[in-house]
Write a protein that holds these residues in place. Structure first.
Motif, PDB file in Angstrom:
ATOM      1  N   ALA A 188       5.488  -0.147  -3.025  1.00 35.84           N
ATOM      2  CA  ALA A 188       6.343  -1.332  -3.472  1.00 35.84           C
ATOM      3  C   ALA A 188       7.810  -0.977  -3.744  1.00 35.84           C
ATOM      4  N   THR A 189       8.223   0.211  -3.847  1.00 31.32           N
ATOM      5  CA  THR A 189       9.606   0.645  -3.997  1.00 31.32           C
ATOM      6  C   THR A 189      10.262   1.543  -3.068  1.00 31.32           C
ATOM      7  N   ALA A 190       9.393   2.063  -2.073  1.00 35.01           N
ATOM      8  CA  ALA A 190       9.968   3.207  -1.277  1.00 35.01           C
ATOM      9  C   ALA A 190      11.106   2.511  -0.342  1.00 35.01           C
ATOM     10  N   GLY A 191      12.162   3.052  -0.096  1.00 29.94           N
ATOM     11  CA  GLY A 191      13.200   2.734   0.987  1.00 29.94           C
ATOM     12  C   GLY A 191      12.745   3.019   2.080  1.00 29.94           C
ATOM     13  N   PRO A 192      13.642   2.741   3.406  1.00 27.03           N
ATOM     14  CA  PRO A 192      13.373   3.130   4.760  1.00 27.03           C
ATOM     15  C   PRO A 192      13.088   4.659   4.882  1.00 27.03           C
ATOM     16  N   GLY A 193      12.409   5.182   5.510  1.00 26.47           N
ATOM     17  CA  GLY A 193      12.020   6.446   5.726  1.00 26.47           C
ATOM     18  C   GLY A 193      11.467   7.337   4.735  1.00 26.47           C
ATOM     19  N   GLU A 194      10.986   6.572   3.552  1.00 25.71           N
ATOM     20  CA  GLU A 194      10.443   7.231   2.322  1.00 25.71           C
ATOM     21  C   GLU A 194       8.851   7.373   2.627  1.00 25.71           C
ATOM     22  N   THR A 195       8.323   6.503   3.403  1.00 25.44           N
ATOM     23  CA  THR A 195       6.995   6.827   3.731  1.00 25.44           C
ATOM     24  C   THR A 195       6.936   6.780   5.468  1.00 25.44           C
ATOM     25  N   SER A 196       5.590   7.328   5.751  1.00 20.14           N
ATOM     26  CA  SER A 196       5.417   7.228   7.178  1.00 20.14           C
ATOM     27  C   SER A 196       4.030   7.138   7.646  1.00 20.14           C
ATOM     28  N   GLY A 197       3.703   6.965   8.859  1.00 19.83           N
ATOM     29  CA  GLY A 197       2.521   7.013   9.510  1.00 19.83           C
ATOM     30  C   GLY A 197       1.603   5.693   8.740  1.00 19.83           C
ATOM     31  N   TRP A 198       0.206   5.880   8.758  1.00 18.81           N
ATOM     32  CA  TRP A 198      -0.451   4.446   8.364  1.00 18.81           C
ATOM     33  C   TRP A 198      -0.270   4.182   6.731  1.00 18.81           C
ATOM     34  N   LEU A 199       0.707   4.979   6.053  1.00 17.56           N
ATOM     35  CA  LEU A 199       0.940   4.554   4.717  1.00 17.56           C
ATOM     36  C   LEU A 199       2.465   3.506   4.882  1.00 17.56           C
ATOM     37  N   ALA A 200       3.116   3.928   5.625  1.00 22.56           N
ATOM     38  CA  ALA A 200       4.094   2.960   5.936  1.00 22.56           C
ATOM     39  C   ALA A 200       3.629   1.733   6.489  1.00 22.56           C
ATOM     40  N   GLY A 201       2.439   1.940   7.265  1.00 20.61           N
ATOM     41  CA  GLY A 201       2.053   0.818   8.015  1.00 20.61           C
ATOM     42  C   GLY A 201       1.527  -0.427   7.203  1.00 20.61           C
ATOM     43  N   ILE A 202       0.652   0.130   5.821  1.00 29.95           N
ATOM     44  CA  ILE A 202       0.098  -0.784   5.295  1.00 29.95           C
ATOM     45  C   ILE A 202       0.850  -1.674   4.329  1.00 29.95           C
ATOM     46  N   ALA A 203       2.264  -1.414   4.119  1.00 27.90           N
ATOM     47  CA  ALA A 203       3.386  -2.133   3.541  1.00 27.90           C
ATOM     48  C   ALA A 203       4.171  -2.700   4.505  1.00 27.90           C
ATOM     49  N   ASP A 204       3.876  -2.912   5.869  1.00 26.38           N
ATOM     50  CA  ASP A 204       4.530  -3.596   7.025  1.00 26.38           C
ATOM     51  C   ASP A 204       3.924  -4.790   7.094  1.00 26.38           C
ATOM     52  N   PRO A 205       4.562  -5.940   7.156  1.00 24.00           N
ATOM     53  CA  PRO A 205       3.916  -7.282   7.244  1.00 24.00           C
ATOM     54  C   PRO A 205       3.384  -7.588   8.613  1.00 24.00           C
ATOM     55  N   VAL A 206       3.888  -6.889   9.655  1.00 20.98           N
ATOM     56  CA  VAL A 206       3.189  -7.037  11.057  1.00 20.98           C
ATOM     57  C   VAL A 206       2.245  -6.031  11.271  1.00 20.98           C
ATOM     58  N   VAL A 207       2.364  -4.804  10.960  1.00 21.86           N
ATOM     59  CA  VAL A 207       1.471  -3.733  11.228  1.00 21.86           C
ATOM     60  C   VAL A 207       0.156  -3.795  10.259  1.00 21.86           C
ATOM     61  N   ALA A 208       0.421  -4.182   9.016  1.00 24.85           N
ATOM     62  CA  ALA A 208      -0.931  -4.096   8.038  1.00 24.85           C
ATOM     63  C   ALA A 208      -2.121  -4.964   8.604  1.00 24.85           C
ATOM     64  N   PRO A 209      -1.783  -5.981   9.086  1.00 27.41           N
ATOM     65  CA  PRO A 209      -3.132  -6.908   9.220  1.00 27.41           C
ATOM     66  C   PRO A 209      -3.853  -6.166  10.495  1.00 27.41           C
TER      67      PRO A 209
END
Length: 318
Positions: A188-209
């Motif tokens: 919920a609080t990570a800035g750009p580049g602070e997560t990657s891979g699938w973990l970043a994907g589940i926070a992305d509105p396009v990739v998550a579905p």
């Protein structure tokens, strides 16, 4: 097509396994400092009373910890807890070895009280989860997540002290509750580049579905067009966004997740390779074997032999 409510985070935490162990408590007072060797597993601590300073090898600035704060040390780095910067630290090992009644003491008085322990994971945790996280996750005490962590720590402490029936199982589940809340806050609080891979994907509105769809039905013969329809975007938009956020294309990710599932079944189950191939979306043993060898470097049968003690093989991934 029902793909809602399926959670890649839940899938992966289940696959890697999580255990917990509560450590000896720490009470500190006056001017004090303790230096800790890099811990085995993932270290967590909560400040139940008082305040102090956390310094972690490789991080440029110390992290002030206030009452109610907690932190998760993801990488095995040496660290120091101190009343203030500049205090010469004592090695923590002898202090904890001298603990009485489950509590170690340093300095004079009881200005600061800590509770904590370690998370342990299965063998795939490093690549699937830990490498995607920052070396330290700090959760301020004013957040709902920190309150949940403290609640869970109190219950873990009571379970381990009183040892009612199924105490070990209860503490493992409480540890998972803590970890999930910490990961939720990070996402919920990570800035750009602070997560990657699938973990970043589940926070992305396009990739998550699209991720949820693949995890809901990993054996389905997904196409990029189908996944784009689930995400309500064009095929080209999904492909580009998935690659940008996750670091690989959606079908490449699907292959990797299928191989993770197959490897888990080969390690821990007795299903035939043919049955596993069907379960994870491959129509034949040869199709699974080709994909598995491409990703892991060995065939499914050789992987199972190696994991069960053959020792002659050195597969790459999983």
């Amino acid at each position: 097509m029902n793909v809602h409510g399926v959670d890649p985070l839940e899938d992966i935490l289940t696959l890697i396994g999580t255990t917990s162990r509560l450590s000896v408590g720490l009470v500190a007072g006056g001017r004090w400092a303790l230096s800790f060797e890099p811990p085995a597993g993932v270290k967590f601590n909560a400040v139940l009373r008082g305040h102090c300073v956390l310094t972690v090898d490789g991080l440029p600035e110390p992290i002030p910890l206030a009452e109610g704060d907690c932190f998760l040390l993801i990488q095995p780095r040496a660290f120091t807890l101190a009343s203030e910067p500049g205090v010469r630290p004592l090695p923590a090992g002898p202090v904890f070895a001298a603990a009485t009644g489950g509590v170690a003491r340093v300095g004079e008085g009881e200005d600061v009280i800590f509770a904590g322990g370690r998370f342990g994971f299965g063998e795939r945790a490093q690549e699937l989860l830990l490498d995607l996280l920052p070396p330290v996750m700090h959760v301020p005490g004013g957040t709902a997540e920190a309150a949940t962590v403290r609640w869970a720590l109190d219950l873990i402490d009571a379970e381990l002290r009183e040892r009612p029936l199924a105490a070990t199982l209860v503490t493992e589940h409480l540890a998972l509750v803590m970890l999930i809340h910490l990961l939720r806050l990070h996402l919920a609080t990570a800035g750009p580049g602070e997560t990657s891979g699938w973990l970043a994907g589940i926070a992305d509105p396009v990739v998550a579905p699209a991720l949820r769809a693949m995890h809901a039905r990993p054996a389905h013969a997904w196409t990029v067009s189908e996944l784009a329809a689930v995400a309500a975007v064009s095929r080209s938009t999904l492909a580009a966004r998935f690659k940008q956020v996750v670091g690989q294309g959606p079908l490449e990710y699907l292959t990797g997740w299928r191989i993770e599932l197959a490897a888990d079944r080969l390690r821990s189950g007795d299903d035939t390779v043919a049955a596993i191939a069907d379960q994870v979306g491959y129509g034949s043993v040869s199709a699974l074997s080709n994909a598995f060898k491409r990703v892991a470097g060995v065939s499914p049968r050789d992987y199972r032999l190696w994991k069960r003690g053959n020792g002659a093989l050195s597969p790459g991934r999983p």
